[in-house]
Every structure is written in structure tokens, then in C-alpha cells.
Design a protein around this motif. Structure first.
Motif, short mmCIF file in Angstrom:
data_model
loop_
_atom_site.label_atom_id
_atom_site.label_comp_id
_atom_site.label_asym_id
_atom_site.label_seq_id
_atom_site.Cartn_x
_atom_site.Cartn_y
_atom_site.Cartn_z
N ILE A 1 0.86 -1.18 0.00
CA ILE A 1 0.00 0.00 0.00
C ILE A 1 0.90 1.23 0.00
O ILE A 1 1.81 1.35 0.83
N TYR A 2 0.64 2.14 -0.93
CA TYR A 2 1.40 3.38 -0.98
C TYR A 2 0.72 4.43 -0.10
O TYR A 2 -0.35 4.92 -0.46
N PRO A 3 1.34 4.78 1.04
CA PRO A 3 0.68 5.72 1.96
C PRO A 3 0.42 7.09 1.35
O PRO A 3 -0.50 7.78 1.78
N GLU A 4 1.21 7.48 0.37
CA GLU A 4 1.00 8.79 -0.25
C GLU A 4 -0.24 8.81 -1.14
O GLU A 4 -0.76 9.86 -1.47
N GLY A 5 -0.67 7.63 -1.58
CA GLY A 5 -1.87 7.53 -2.38
C GLY A 5 -1.67 7.83 -3.85
O GLY A 5 -2.46 7.40 -4.69
#
Length: 221
Positions: free
Chosen positions: A97-101
């Protein structure tokens, strides 16, 4: 085509569910991080919009490869994150999952202000969140570019961090304060790992798209 050395790869759990949270600055990042995870002995999984699973052929491929469908909240599905988290635990998956989105807007490719999706799922599922950073991917595909270059041969480094300590946040209501604090810790850990790879000091504060009038298009929050 490229070399993929990993630093501290032993920190990636060899079994059990966890979330891998890397930095994000190129459209080819999912392929690169998937390659690193595969090299370390875990099958990479991603979250995908549930609607995509209903597309003929593509949906079958996503289900076959073990990707996790996520229904969007706000459409009569308030338990969507809970269901996705339960799948993560029941199937003992390793999820990226990329926390930055979205791709970082930071001019120097440092991680920007994160979104709460990764921390929300980690706390909901009760699984560790492992920070990671990679550097060199921009030589294959630059930010916002559609051009891919594998030659001359590139070297892309990855560093795996220790699980982010969220123990004091467990059992607390998942309100904005809790999620913001957890996300801050995750983004700091990622930035520190990237600083090690770049041999530079990361900025003390994360780039904030809202403050810089940048549009955000999150993939998962």
C-alpha cells in the motif's frame, strides 16, 4: 535489464500477514516493488477497486492472482475497510500500500504528506506495517513520464525498515488524530530509509499538496 540489490531484506516477514509501505514517485513503482518482494520470497498483493473485478477477463486475472477487492466507502458500504482487512489476515497476505496515495509532488522526490489508508488497515487488521524505500526507479521511468528505458542497465536499490511501532495506538478509536499520528510515523520511517539510500538528510517536514495547491488523487484511503 536491471539490478535489484536489497538492504536489510531479512526484515521482511517470511510468513504471516503484513503491509509493506514504500515511497512512490514513478508509475512503474508497483512493478519494481513487486519485483523486490518476490525476490525476498513473498508474493506481492495489491488493493484494487471492486468494480475492476467485475470486468471480464481482467477480473478473473485479479482473482486468480489473489488481489484484494475494496468497495468504496460512502456507498452503503461502511464496513469495506474491515472486509479488506479480514481478507488480509485470513489469507496471511503481504500487501503493498502506498501511503502517499499517488506519486509524490515533492520537487526533489522525497515522500510527501501521507494518507491514512495504510495505517487504518494495519490497525484494523492488527498486522505490522513495514516501511520501505527504493531509489533508482526514476532512471527507468521518470515521474509523470510514459517512456521506459532499461538500457544501459540500471541499478535500483531497496531498503526495508523495522515495523513501525503503533502499539500505543492499538485499541484506540480510529479518529483523525490517531490516524494522523500513525501516518506521520510511517512517512517519517520511509523518508529516513530513502535518506539512507540517497545519503542525504530528508526534509524535516513532508511536502503537503494541500498547502501547495496541488491536486491529490488517492488510490486508497
Amino acid at each position: 535489464m536491471a539490478r535489484f540489490p536489497v538492504i536489510d531484506g531479512h526484515k521482511l516477514p517470511r510468513q504471516g500477514a503484513f503491509i509493506l509501505a514504500p515511497n512512490h514517485y514513478s508509475e512503474i513503482d508497483p512493478v519494481i516493488m513487486g519485483r523486490f518482494m518476490w525476490k525476498l520470497g513473498r508474493v506481492p498483493r495489491f488493493l484494487a477497486k471492486a468494480s475492476v473485478f467485475r470486468v471480464p477477463v481482467l477480473g478473473a486475472i485479479l482473482r486468480w492472482s489473489g488481489q484484494i477487492p475494496v468497495e468504496r466507502e460512502g456507498r452503503g458500504r461502511p464496513d469495506a475497510p474491515l472486509k479488506a482487512a479480514q481478507q488480509l489476515v485470513d489469507r496471511e497476505l503481504a500487501i503493498i500500500i502506498y501511503p502517499e496515495g499517488t506519486l509524490t509532488r515533492d520537487p526533489d522526490l522525497w515522500p510527501m504528506r501521507g494518507k491514512s489508508g495504510a495505517v487504518r488497515m494495519a490497525l484494523t487488521a492488527g498486522v505490522p506495517i513495514i516501511p520501505a524505500a527504493h531509489w533508482g526507479t526514476q532512471q527507468i521511468m521518470a515521474r509523470y513520464s510514459k517512456k521506459i528505458s532499461f538500457f544501459p542497465r540500471k541499478t535500483i536499490y531497496c531498503k526495508i525498515g523495522d515495523p513501525v511501532d503503533l502499539s500505543d495506538l492499538e485499541g484506540r478509536p480510529l479518529d483523525s488524530a490517531t490516524l494522523a499520528e500513525g501516518t506521520r510515523r510511517v512517512m517519517t520511517a520511509i523518508a529516513d530509509l530513502l535518506g539512507d539510500l540517497r545519503d542525504e538528510q530528508p526534509p524535516a517536514e513532508r511536502w503537503d499538496p494541500a498547502k501547495n495547491n496541488q491536486a491529490e488523487t488517492g488510490r486508497f484511503e
